[in-house]
Design a protein around this motif. Structure first.
Motif, PDB file in Angstrom:
ATOM      1  N   ALA A 110       0.749  -1.140   0.084  1.00 41.27           N
ATOM      2  CA  ALA A 110      -0.077   0.060   0.099  1.00 41.27           C
ATOM      3  C   ALA A 110       0.888   1.102  -0.123  1.00 41.27           C
ATOM      4  CB  ALA A 110      -0.712   0.022   1.238  1.00 41.27           C
ATOM      5  N   GLY A 111       0.169   2.310  -0.578  1.00 39.42           N
ATOM      6  CA  GLY A 111       1.012   3.332  -0.577  1.00 39.42           C
ATOM      7  C   GLY A 111       1.054   4.392   0.788  1.00 39.42           C
ATOM      8  N   VAL A 112       1.503   5.683   0.570  1.00 36.12           N
ATOM      9  CA  VAL A 112       1.733   6.203   1.694  1.00 36.12           C
ATOM     10  C   VAL A 112       0.654   6.797   2.398  1.00 36.12           C
ATOM     11  CG1 VAL A 112       4.031   7.109   1.010  1.00 36.12           C
ATOM     12  CG2 VAL A 112       1.924   8.478   0.581  1.00 36.12           C
ATOM     13  N   GLY A 113      -0.822   7.062   1.412  1.00 37.16           N
ATOM     14  CA  GLY A 113      -1.959   7.373   2.268  1.00 37.16           C
ATOM     15  C   GLY A 113      -1.731   8.742   2.791  1.00 37.16           C
ATOM     16  N   THR A 114      -2.598   8.720   4.022  1.00 40.88           N
ATOM     17  CA  THR A 114      -2.482   9.994   4.795  1.00 40.88           C
ATOM     18  C   THR A 114      -1.821   9.570   6.082  1.00 40.88           C
ATOM     19  OG1 THR A 114      -4.450   9.115   5.739  1.00 40.88           O
ATOM     20  CG2 THR A 114      -4.684  10.707   3.917  1.00 40.88           C
ATOM     21  N   ASP A 115      -0.954   8.397   6.018  1.00 39.95           N
ATOM     22  CA  ASP A 115      -0.167   8.097   7.308  1.00 39.95           C
ATOM     23  C   ASP A 115       0.913   9.256   7.640  1.00 39.95           C
ATOM     24  OD1 ASP A 115      -1.721   6.081   7.782  1.00 39.95           O
ATOM     25  OD2 ASP A 115      -0.401   4.665   6.876  1.00 39.95           O
ATOM     26  N   ASP A 116       1.208   9.440   8.658  1.00 41.54           N
ATOM     27  CA  ASP A 116       2.500  10.191   9.177  1.00 41.54           C
ATOM     28  C   ASP A 116       3.892   9.561   8.678  1.00 41.54           C
ATOM     29  OD1 ASP A 116       0.751  12.032  10.369  1.00 41.54           O
ATOM     30  OD2 ASP A 116       1.063  11.263  12.506  1.00 41.54           O
ATOM     31  N   PRO A 117       4.727  10.293   8.124  1.00 38.43           N
ATOM     32  CA  PRO A 117       6.057   9.788   7.496  1.00 38.43           C
ATOM     33  C   PRO A 117       6.509   9.019   8.496  1.00 38.43           C
ATOM     34  CG  PRO A 117       5.614  12.089   7.080  1.00 38.43           C
ATOM     35  CD  PRO A 117       4.609  11.878   7.829  1.00 38.43           C
ATOM     36  N   PRO A 118       6.735   9.168   9.756  1.00 40.39           N
ATOM     37  CA  PRO A 118       7.510   8.033  10.871  1.00 40.39           C
ATOM     38  C   PRO A 118       6.859   6.790  10.645  1.00 40.39           C
ATOM     39  CG  PRO A 118       7.147  10.173  11.822  1.00 40.39           C
ATOM     40  CD  PRO A 118       6.480  10.165  10.575  1.00 40.39           C
ATOM     41  N   VAL A 119       5.329   6.705  10.680  1.00 37.21           N
ATOM     42  CA  VAL A 119       4.731   5.423  10.480  1.00 37.21           C
ATOM     43  C   VAL A 119       5.041   4.610   9.186  1.00 37.21           C
ATOM     44  CG1 VAL A 119       2.222   4.343  10.480  1.00 37.21           C
ATOM     45  CG2 VAL A 119       2.865   6.331  11.974  1.00 37.21           C
ATOM     46  N   VAL A 120       4.914   5.333   8.190  1.00 39.28           N
ATOM     47  CA  VAL A 120       5.441   4.690   6.792  1.00 39.28           C
ATOM     48  C   VAL A 120       6.879   4.399   6.890  1.00 39.28           C
ATOM     49  CG1 VAL A 120       5.748   5.214   4.341  1.00 39.28           C
ATOM     50  CG2 VAL A 120       3.573   6.223   5.484  1.00 39.28           C
ATOM     51  N   VAL A 121       7.740   4.961   7.244  1.00 43.93           N
ATOM     52  CA  VAL A 121       9.149   4.441   7.602  1.00 43.93           C
ATOM     53  C   VAL A 121       9.234   3.243   8.048  1.00 43.93           C
ATOM     54  CG1 VAL A 121      11.289   5.281   8.306  1.00 43.93           C
ATOM     55  CG2 VAL A 121      10.039   6.988   7.007  1.00 43.93           C
ATOM     56  N   ALA A 122       8.640   3.272   9.310  1.00 44.31           N
ATOM     57  CA  ALA A 122       8.651   2.087  10.180  1.00 44.31           C
ATOM     58  C   ALA A 122       8.213   0.807   9.354  1.00 44.31           C
ATOM     59  CB  ALA A 122       7.987   2.106  11.279  1.00 44.31           C
ATOM     60  N   ARG A 123       7.006   1.067   8.517  1.00 40.57           N
ATOM     61  CA  ARG A 123       6.574  -0.002   7.798  1.00 40.57           C
ATOM     62  C   ARG A 123       7.527  -0.448   6.745  1.00 40.57           C
ATOM     63  NH1 ARG A 123       2.920   0.244   3.405  1.00 40.57           N
ATOM     64  NH2 ARG A 123       2.208   2.286   3.619  1.00 40.57           N
ATOM     65  N   MET A 124       7.878   0.582   6.031  1.00 38.90           N
ATOM     66  CA  MET A 124       9.063   0.266   4.967  1.00 38.90           C
ATOM     67  C   MET A 124      10.257  -0.577   5.361  1.00 38.90           C
ATOM     68  SD  MET A 124       8.991   3.988   3.046  1.00 38.90           S
ATOM     69  CE  MET A 124      10.247   3.674   1.983  1.00 38.90           C
ATOM     70  N   ALA A 125      10.724  -0.178   6.518  1.00 41.78           N
ATOM     71  CA  ALA A 125      12.044  -0.755   7.224  1.00 41.78           C
ATOM     72  C   ALA A 125      11.262  -2.310   7.484  1.00 41.78           C
ATOM     73  CB  ALA A 125      12.287  -0.307   8.656  1.00 41.78           C
ATOM     74  N   THR A 126      10.358  -2.729   7.908  1.00 45.95           N
ATOM     75  CA  THR A 126       9.650  -3.960   8.009  1.00 45.95           C
ATOM     76  C   THR A 126       9.709  -4.707   6.527  1.00 45.95           C
ATOM     77  OG1 THR A 126       8.629  -3.442   9.977  1.00 45.95           O
ATOM     78  CG2 THR A 126       8.153  -5.482   9.140  1.00 45.95           C
ATOM     79  N   GLU A 127       9.212  -3.977   5.752  1.00 47.29           N
ATOM     80  CA  GLU A 127       9.123  -4.510   4.503  1.00 47.29           C
ATOM     81  C   GLU A 127      10.416  -4.818   3.839  1.00 47.29           C
ATOM     82  OE1 GLU A 127       4.368  -2.931   3.970  1.00 47.29           O
ATOM     83  OE2 GLU A 127       6.296  -1.700   3.055  1.00 47.29           O
ATOM     84  N   VAL A 128      11.196  -4.102   3.737  1.00 51.04           N
ATOM     85  CA  VAL A 128      12.582  -4.212   3.200  1.00 51.04           C
ATOM     86  C   VAL A 128      13.343  -5.534   3.993  1.00 51.04           C
ATOM     87  CG1 VAL A 128      15.192  -3.254   3.403  1.00 51.04           C
ATOM     88  CG2 VAL A 128      12.991  -1.671   2.720  1.00 51.04           C
ATOM     89  N   ASP A 129      13.243  -5.601   5.205  1.00 50.99           N
ATOM     90  CA  ASP A 129      13.580  -6.895   5.761  1.00 50.99           C
ATOM     91  C   ASP A 129      13.172  -8.064   5.415  1.00 50.99           C
ATOM     92  OD1 ASP A 129      15.238  -5.224   7.647  1.00 50.99           O
ATOM     93  OD2 ASP A 129      13.960  -5.504   9.294  1.00 50.99           O
ATOM     94  N   ALA A 130      11.849  -8.250   5.040  1.00 57.31           N
ATOM     95  CA  ALA A 130      11.031  -9.205   4.589  1.00 57.31           C
ATOM     96  C   ALA A 130      11.522  -9.466   3.067  1.00 57.31           C
ATOM     97  CB  ALA A 130       9.610  -9.059   4.780  1.00 57.31           C
ATOM     98  N   LEU A 131      11.813  -8.396   2.498  1.00 53.34           N
ATOM     99  CA  LEU A 131      12.082  -8.525   0.943  1.00 53.34           C
ATOM    100  C   LEU A 131      13.520  -9.363   1.026  1.00 53.34           C
ATOM    101  CD1 LEU A 131      11.726  -7.788  -2.164  1.00 53.34           C
ATOM    102  CD2 LEU A 131      13.454  -5.881  -1.631  1.00 53.34           C
TER     103      LEU A 131
END
Length: 425
Positions: A110-131
């Protein structure tokens, strides 16, 4: 490596040699001497160190030309990897590429939507680890993470994301925060520029050192390669053909101008026109009324599918968009005197078969220098994930082979010394 990516000089003869090997595919030590101008002793020393570091392999011998057959060299594709991330309001695409830029793992979220940037960054870090973990790759062989997003860029404050849907990202220190969260070096760039670099790094443009990648995702832009160097301009925002004026009295664009390519030809314009036409909206399965921004790419895909099924209204909307994009592409080709263009990006991955003949036809008909040479237009083989692949290429280039301004790699490297497939080493 954190901070805006830029074309920097080769740090050493090692970087120059590795870049020539990458561009050639396979090449001998003698070929490297001819291509770089370095002495045989320098080439021997550099190549030995590259082999010792696992970056280069000896791979058989060239066909005999009457003397001893030369040992050929090539990149060790699985020796290093890079993560590429395309950040957009509509979605986030992740790829993991090997040293040659080939994708070994990918995923979309999912894209960034209206989430705050720190929330998106934390999600991205988890998804990079999974990749990385899902691909079974040793994290120690991952050089870094390339992150690309819609411009404009602000090189003094990391990155500034100011399209309307992402205004809440203004001046957020994305590079520093993502580097801290992922524990990987981070390099940033514009998505269209990255797409052009990805085409160049993977070799999909052949030996053409100067070309443009016309990019259409949720917006429109272009990436420029000049003599094998990514051209970024003073602030990293070169190639913004989405904001070339096509109609001085046209509708207002979010950038503040009127009649921009993006507001006339972008996916948002197509979707809005489709929703306003009950027949097209019904054929495409769209609700009437204003489009919700997160759905614009999905709605654009729905209009495209209707057009490909033969719905005349949908086809007419896309062809009108394509004609406007073609005029902007011709303007860029005239300014840059281009010989090749690549159509890329998620929207052109969907609708490229409609846009390609229109853009090619416009250039055949009205390109200024057509009496001297034509402009070849083609659709990228990796249009849907091109920005993310280019983001990974940013890491590979900046870590391994930063280029010196003015470097021209010989056009005939790839076929100078054809390998003998069955020859022993």
């Amino acid at each position: 490596m954190s901070g805006p990516a830029g074309a920097t000089p080769h740090a050493s003869s090692r970087a120059a040699v590795l870049d020539v090997i990458r561009a050639a595919g396979t090449i001998s030590r003698v070929g490297l001497v001819n291509a770089t101008g370095f002495t045989g002793a320098t080439i021997s020393t550099v190549v030995r160190r590259l082999i010792d570091d696992g970056l280069v392999l000896e791979t058989g011998r060239a066909e005999s030309t009457g003397g001893k057959r030369r040992v050929l060299l090539q990149l060790n594709q699985s020796s290093r990897f890079a993560v590429g991330v395309h950040l957009d309001h509509a979605g986030i695409t992740y790829v993991l590429t090997n040293l040659g830029g080939s994708v070994v793992a990918r995923m979309s979220r999912a894209g960034v939507g209206t989430d705050d940037p720190p929330v998106v960054v934390a999600r991205m870090a988890t998804e990079v680890d999974a990749l990385i973990e899902g691909a079974g790759i040793d994290r120690g062989r991952v050089l870094g993470l390339g992150l690309v997003a819609p411009g404009p860029m602000n090189q003094t404050s990391g990155m500034r994301l100011v399209p309307p849907a992402m205004r809440h990202w203004d001046d957020f220190p994305l590079d520093r925060e993502l580097q801290s969260a992922t524990r990987l070096p981070v390099v940033l760039d514009n998505d269209a520029t990255a797409a052009a670099l990805g085409e160049h790094w993977s070799g999909d443009v052949g030996g053409t050192p100067t070309f443009a990648a016309i990019y259409m995702g949720t917006g429109i832009g272009a990436g420029l390669m000049v003599n094998g160097i990514t051209f970024r301009g003073a602030s990293g925002n070169a190639g913004e053909i989405g904001h070339v004026c096509l109609d001085a009295d046209g509708p207002e664009c979010w950038c503040g101008a009127r009649g921009c390519t993006e507001v006339l030809a972008g996916p948002g314009a197509v979707v809005e026109a489709a929703r306003a036409d009950p027949a097209v909206a019904r054929a495409a399965g769209l609700a009437t009324g204003p489009a919700e921004r997160p759905r614009r790419l999905a709605d654009f895909a729905a209009v495209t599918r209707a057009a490909l099924r033969g719905e005349p209204g949908a086809r007419a909307l896309l062809e009108r968009s394509a004609r406007n994009l073609a005029v902007a592409a011709r303007t860029l080709a005239n300014v840059m005197d281009l010989e090749q263009m690549v159509l890329t990006g998620p929207s052109l991955a969907i609708a490229g078969s409609i846009y390609l003949p229109v853009v090619q036809g416009e250039l055949d008909r009205a390109f200024f220098a057509r009496a001297t040479h034509g402009v070849t237009v083609r659709l990228s083989r990796s249009a849907a994930t091109a920005p993310a692949i280019g983001a990974a290429a940013l890491v590979l280039q900046s870590e391994l082979v930063p280029l010196r301004e003015g470097l021209r790699l010989p056009d005939n490297l790839a076929d100078a010394e054809p390998a003998a497939p069955s020859a022993p080493r």
